[in-house]
Design an enzyme around this catalytic site. Sequence first.
Site, PDB file in Angstrom:
ATOM      1  CB  CYS A   1     -35.371  28.898 -31.945  1.00 52.09           C
ATOM      2  SG  CYS A   1     -34.999  30.116 -33.217  1.00 52.09           S
TER       3      CYS A   1
ATOM      4  CG  HIS B   1     -38.144  26.612 -36.582  1.00 47.19           C
ATOM      5  ND1 HIS B   1     -38.446  26.628 -35.249  1.00 47.19           N
ATOM      6  CD2 HIS B   1     -37.058  27.408 -36.732  1.00 47.19           C
ATOM      7  CE1 HIS B   1     -37.578  27.406 -34.605  1.00 47.19           C
ATOM      8  NE2 HIS B   1     -36.723  27.888 -35.493  1.00 47.19           N
ATOM      9  CD  GLU B   2     -34.795  27.311 -39.775  1.00 50.52           C
ATOM     10  OE1 GLU B   2     -34.529  28.529 -39.825  1.00 50.52           O
ATOM     11  OE2 GLU B   2     -34.574  26.631 -38.761  1.00 50.52           O
TER      12      GLU B   2
ATOM     13  CG  HIS C   1     -36.670  31.932 -38.183  1.00 49.88           C
ATOM     14  ND1 HIS C   1     -36.613  32.768 -37.097  1.00 49.88           N
ATOM     15  CD2 HIS C   1     -36.223  30.726 -37.744  1.00 49.88           C
ATOM     16  CE1 HIS C   1     -36.150  32.121 -36.045  1.00 49.88           C
ATOM     17  NE2 HIS C   1     -35.913  30.868 -36.415  1.00 49.88           N
TER      18      HIS C   1
END
Length: 166
Positions: free
Chosen positions: A89, A131-132, A135
């Site tokens: 990351c 993953h995004e 976030h």
Amino acid sequence: MAMRDLRYFGDPVLKTVCDPVTRFDKTLRSLVTDLLDSVKPAGRAGLAAPQIGVGLRVFSYDVDGLTGYVINPEIAELSEARHGIDEGCLSVPELTFPVNRAVRAVVRGVDVDNEPIVVEGKDVLAQCLQHETDHLDGMLYLDRLAKETKREALRQARGKDWFWRR
């Protein structure tokens, strides 16, 4: 090109659930442009708004020549097939750990004109989409690690110069 400064693990913005975008104006267009510019350097696959200090549900991606963004993304579909894949990351630099991710992912959202868009990806793009989106939900990939691996990851992160301290 507007490269924005990154926020690092320990910064509270990275653990905060982002607000949905409700205003589709020139400020949003500027944010999307900055996210697209900031994801372009080599070694970057995706970048979420909180990683540049903005608490809105927007991310950009640049994987295998496919570049884009999604506003107000939601995971619409994940394959049952999963795999352990090394993950890193930009907000936790220098560290990679294996994460269990779906092999295929579909994200639905909108573009800067509030028109629907769908992004579907396999392997690395699927990993990036998951993953995004994490976030934007205030989650880092470290939160998905097995207990002992997470403990080691946190220990290593706290020892790095980039670790955000109050």
